[in-house]
Design an enzyme around this catalytic site. Structure first.
Site, PDB file in Angstrom:
ATOM      1  N   LYS A  88      16.683   8.304  -2.750  1.00  0.00           N
ATOM      2  CA  LYS A  88      17.505   8.350  -3.975  1.00  0.00           C
ATOM      3  C   LYS A  88      18.484   7.190  -3.963  1.00  0.00           C
ATOM      4  CE  LYS A  88      15.663  10.307  -5.967  1.00  0.00           C
ATOM      5  NZ  LYS A  88      14.452  10.970  -5.724  1.00  0.00           N
ATOM      6  N   CYS A  92       3.242   1.746 -18.576  1.00  0.00           N
ATOM      7  CA  CYS A  92       3.865   1.413 -19.841  1.00  0.00           C
ATOM      8  C   CYS A  92       3.818   2.668 -20.687  1.00  0.00           C
ATOM      9  CB  CYS A  92       3.095   0.305 -20.542  1.00  0.00           C
ATOM     10  SG  CYS A  92       2.872  -1.143 -19.506  1.00  0.00           S
ATOM     11  N   ARG A 106       8.955   5.037 -18.837  1.00  0.00           N
ATOM     12  CA  ARG A 106       7.670   4.579 -18.314  1.00  0.00           C
ATOM     13  C   ARG A 106       7.631   3.070 -18.085  1.00  0.00           C
ATOM     14  NH1 ARG A 106       3.745   8.288 -18.813  1.00  0.00           N
ATOM     15  NH2 ARG A 106       2.159   6.685 -18.658  1.00  0.00           N
ATOM     16  N   TRP A 127       6.165  -2.322 -18.687  1.00  0.00           N
ATOM     17  CA  TRP A 127       6.569  -2.532 -17.284  1.00  0.00           C
ATOM     18  C   TRP A 127       5.544  -3.521 -16.756  1.00  0.00           C
ATOM     19  CZ3 TRP A 127       4.715  -1.803 -12.272  1.00  0.00           C
ATOM     20  CH2 TRP A 127       5.682  -1.698 -11.266  1.00  0.00           C
ATOM     21  N   GLU A 183      16.769   3.751  -4.436  1.00  0.00           N
ATOM     22  CA  GLU A 183      16.160   3.610  -5.762  1.00  0.00           C
ATOM     23  C   GLU A 183      17.188   3.223  -6.823  1.00  0.00           C
ATOM     24  OE1 GLU A 183      12.409   6.625  -6.330  1.00  0.00           O
ATOM     25  OE2 GLU A 183      14.322   7.578  -5.995  1.00  0.00           O
ATOM     26  N   HIS A 221      15.557   5.409  19.929  1.00  0.00           N
ATOM     27  CA  HIS A 221      14.322   4.677  20.265  1.00  0.00           C
ATOM     28  C   HIS A 221      14.185   3.393  19.453  1.00  0.00           C
ATOM     29  CE1 HIS A 221      13.179   7.944  22.823  1.00  0.00           C
ATOM     30  NE2 HIS A 221      13.262   8.813  21.828  1.00  0.00           N
ATOM     31  N   ASN A 268      -1.844   0.662 -22.030  1.00  0.00           N
ATOM     32  CA  ASN A 268      -1.237   1.041 -20.749  1.00  0.00           C
ATOM     33  C   ASN A 268      -2.382   1.135 -19.735  1.00  0.00           C
ATOM     34  OD1 ASN A 268      -0.066   4.254 -19.491  1.00  0.00           O
ATOM     35  ND2 ASN A 268       0.181   2.247 -18.605  1.00  0.00           N
ATOM     36  N   GLY A 269      -2.267   0.368 -18.658  1.00  0.00           N
ATOM     37  CA  GLY A 269      -3.320   0.396 -17.641  1.00  0.00           C
ATOM     38  C   GLY A 269      -3.588  -1.018 -17.165  1.00  0.00           C
ATOM     39  N   GLU A 284      14.612  12.032   1.522  1.00  0.00           N
ATOM     40  CA  GLU A 284      14.812  12.056   0.071  1.00  0.00           C
ATOM     41  C   GLU A 284      16.195  11.481  -0.286  1.00  0.00           C
ATOM     42  OE1 GLU A 284      12.998  12.327  -2.413  1.00  0.00           O
ATOM     43  OE2 GLU A 284      14.215  12.984  -4.098  1.00  0.00           O
ATOM     44  N   LYS A 339       8.614   5.738 -13.720  1.00  0.00           N
ATOM     45  CA  LYS A 339       8.513   7.151 -13.366  1.00  0.00           C
ATOM     46  C   LYS A 339       7.088   7.563 -13.030  1.00  0.00           C
ATOM     47  CE  LYS A 339      10.341  11.568 -14.279  1.00  0.00           C
ATOM     48  NZ  LYS A 339      11.108  11.481 -13.029  1.00  0.00           N
TER      49      LYS A 339
HETATM   50  C1  G6P Z   1       7.254   7.046  -8.762  1.00  0.00           C
HETATM   51  C2  G6P Z   1       8.607   7.631  -9.102  1.00  0.00           C
HETATM   52  C3  G6P Z   1       9.080   8.566  -7.985  1.00  0.00           C
HETATM   53  C4  G6P Z   1       8.019   9.640  -7.730  1.00  0.00           C
HETATM   54  C5  G6P Z   1       6.659   9.016  -7.416  1.00  0.00           C
HETATM   55  C6  G6P Z   1       5.552  10.055  -7.390  1.00  0.00           C
HETATM   56  O1  G6P Z   1       7.370   6.174  -7.706  1.00  0.00           O
HETATM   57  O2  G6P Z   1       9.547   6.603  -9.307  1.00  0.00           O
HETATM   58  O3  G6P Z   1      10.289   9.196  -8.373  1.00  0.00           O
HETATM   59  O4  G6P Z   1       8.430  10.449  -6.663  1.00  0.00           O
HETATM   60  O5  G6P Z   1       6.312   8.076  -8.450  1.00  0.00           O
HETATM   61  O6  G6P Z   1       5.437  10.600  -8.676  1.00  0.00           O
HETATM   62  P1  G6P Z   1       4.701  11.941  -9.022  1.00  0.00           P
HETATM   63  O7  G6P Z   1       4.752  12.035 -10.515  1.00  0.00           O
HETATM   64  O8  G6P Z   1       3.301  11.793  -8.498  1.00  0.00           O
HETATM   65  O9  G6P Z   1       5.431  13.040  -8.346  1.00  0.00           O
END
Ligand code: G6P
Length: 585
Positions: free
Chosen positions: A464, A2, A27, A74, A467, A483, A100-101, A460, A580
């Protein structure tokens, strides 16, 4: 996961809190709320929904007063409802809290508080903090002591800002979740992250785990976990408010993708000496990370391991305790935010066994940055969109630099400086990519395949896409398809084949042929004419060195995901269910 913010000073608090929450919305964005105090009256506006929706329904700015707290949520404990939105308060509506936590012992605390006559209005773990504060105020009139005593009963993780009726004061506590203090002239701020403070101050204090703080307009008192007054350094933040704005782009994600040409230059200039120093005599070491950062770790491994004799083990943060041998003297932790709980837990575990930690992060002063023995800053600047784009590319640039320095490949390292012009060239194909996105966004299943350096790029690319479009996407080393996953291919499936000219190309072309034979729709991402002959849908890229492949091949996949998401009406900056910075394990 959050965002919290607090203000005490001379401005209209609701304006500062509302603007700050917008900067922290990445966040968490399922509910939000603000409480401000004026003439001993505390008023709250909170609801489920995005900040802008809540603002247009109630108008946050109608709240007056020069002290207040705000929160963007969140959900973890309790559904997405108005009752569960923060701020939360005690029975008498005298103390208000944002958090937050996760309060791990909240069940037990809640039972005791209910037995003692408290009544709860939400399902959150946070609300216990407000009632504990109220309970402690029964035995002392000193709010700071009551707050400290309430906090001492918690276990778990927290960044808390609290306000008490009748006081122009904020009470803060930090343990595990980020919390910074912004120091102004005649005003003080607190927030989960720097972007919320940039319009007002560049002077910040990073609270340590176990710290508490008392903020008034002109003063900031900090106490450590033993309750003793503590000095914490004031840091000067180099980021500007403008860096955290959209700057005319429709979305932060597109802005951040567009910045990559410039940001790669900065990342390649990063000071990596501390990391090189610690790694240069290691025959083996471990890398720990989550999400995109984990894939950056795989690139690092691929660049360093083959042919150098160095063994690099890359472990996902949440699996670290299950997999790590415990023998490495050095652990490299990669985290854009520097606050990912899984990565931090792994780092603490490794430190406990005597390992030295190298942090590769974007945020100076983050928890990871402060806990590491050596730091490399990737220089991506603030990244606001939830999904990693420029931070991932900058991580790659820094990690490739370290890998090439360690393996003594100076000529290869010099060639990396050609990356910005290649990025500029490939960005010119964005219209072509947008057209392909219009065709592909009608499909539901995607496989991304690649070999060697193109495999982490495929991972990656698939991440993307899933997500931000919510479509099914997965990645495989191209040779693995036969396989198992080949059984899933038919005319409904799209295979995005990353086929750079390299020694892997002949085998890659056979793998593409195998997919064509199962009638899959093929998208070629390549610089090779031979590969382009395999499909009508091609993303044509400039030729590049082996080490450059992950950077040159991921950027078009970022654009593909971005355009598909916008065509599907999704918000690429704030994908559903994701945050994030994931500060819970
Ligand atoms: C979350 C984000 C991802 C990110 C991951 C690791 O899941 O949505 O985009 O890659 O955390 O985050 P960091 O800040 O540790 O790179």
């Amino acid at each position: 996961m959050c965002g919290i913010i607090g203000y005490v000073g001379f401005r209209n608090a609701s304006q500062v809190l509302y603007e700050g929450l917008k900067a922290l919305e990445y966040r968490g964005y399922d509910s939000a709320g603000i409480a401000t105090q004026r003439q001993k009256k505390i008023k709250v506006i909170k609801d489920s929904g995005r900040i802008e929706q809540i603002h247009s329904k109630y108008n946050f700015l109608q709240l007056s007063g020069q002290v207040g707290i705000g929160h963007t949520r969140w959900a973890t404990h309790g559904g997405v409802t108005k009752q569960n939105a923060h701020p939360h308060c005690d029975c008498k509506k005298e103390v208000f809290i944002v958090h937050n936590g996760v309060i791990e012992n909240f069940d037990e605390l809640k039972m005791n508080l209910i037995a003692g006559g408290h009544s709860f209005t939400s399902e959150t773990d946070t609300e216990v903090i407000a009632h504990l504060f109220e309970e402690e105020l029964k035995s002392t009139k000193n709010a700071a002591d009551a707050f400290a005593s309430a906090i001492s009963k918690l276990s778990g993780s927290w960044a808390i800002a609290a306000m008490k009726k009748g006081q122009q004061t904020l009470y803060l506590a930090r343990n595990g979740s980020p919390l910074i203090i912004g120091v102004g002239r005649g005003e003080m701020f607190c927030a989960s992250d720097v972007p919320a403070l940039l319009p007002y101050t560049k002077k910040v204090i990073y609270l340590e785990n176990g710290d508490r703080a008392i903020l008034t307009s002109g003063k900031c008192l900090i106490y450590n976990k033993e309750g003793m007054p503590a000095e914490r350094a004031v840091h000067y933040v180099e980021w500007t408010a403008q860096m955290a704005e959209k700057g005319g782009y429709p979305h932060f994600m597109l802005k951040e993708i567009s910045e990559q040409e410039e940001k790669v230059k900065e990342a390649l200039a990063a000071d990596v000496s501390a990391a090189v120093q610690l790694l240069k005599n290691q025959k083996s070491f471990c890398v720990v990370a989550c999400g995109s950062s984990y894939y950056a770790g795989l690139v690092f491994k691929t660049a360093l391991q083959a042919g150098t004799g160095t063994v690099v083990d890359v472990i996902i943060g949440s699996e670290f305790a299950n997999l790590w041998s415990g023998k490495d003297k050095v652990v490299v932790a990669i985290s854009q935010s520097g606050e990912t709980a899984d990565t931090l837990a792994a780092v603490r575990f490794a430190k406990g066994k005597g390992a030295k930690i190298i942090a590769i992060t974007n945020v100076a002063g983050s928890s990871l940055y402060r806990e590491a023995d050596a730091n490399v800053l990737i220089g991506a600047g603030p990244e606001i969109a939830v999904v990693a784009t420029k931070s991932f590319i900058c991580q790659l640039a820094v990690l490739l630099k370290i890998a090439l320095l360690l393996s003594g490949k100076k000529a290869q390292l010099a060639k990396l400086h050609g990356l910005p012009s290649k990025i500029a060239q490939l960005m010119k194909s964005s219209e072509e990519i947008e057209k392909i996105a219009s065709i592909l966004c009608k499909r539901k299943d995607f496989f991304f395949i690649g070999r060697g350096m193109a495999f982490p790029a495929a991972l990656e690319g698939a991440l993307k896409l899933k997500e931000i479009t919510y479509l099914h996407a997965e990645a495989y080393p191209a040779g693995e398809l036969k396989h198992g996953p080949l059984s899933l291919l038919d005319e409904n499936v799209v295979v995005v084949a990353l086929a750079p000219s390299s020694q892997n190309l002949p085998k890659m072309l056979s793998n593409i042929q195998e997919c064509k034979a199962r009638n899959a729709q093929i998208v070629i991402v390549s610089d090779s004419k031979e590969a382009f002959e395999k499909s009508k849908l091609c993303i044509k890229l400039p030729p590049c060195e082996t080490e450059e492949i992950p950077i040159v091949y991921v950027i078009p996949l970022q654009l593909l995901a971005y355009y598909m998401a916008t065509k599907l009406g999704r918000d690429p900056d704030k994908p559903r269910n994701l945050a994030k910075s994931v500060t819970v394990e």
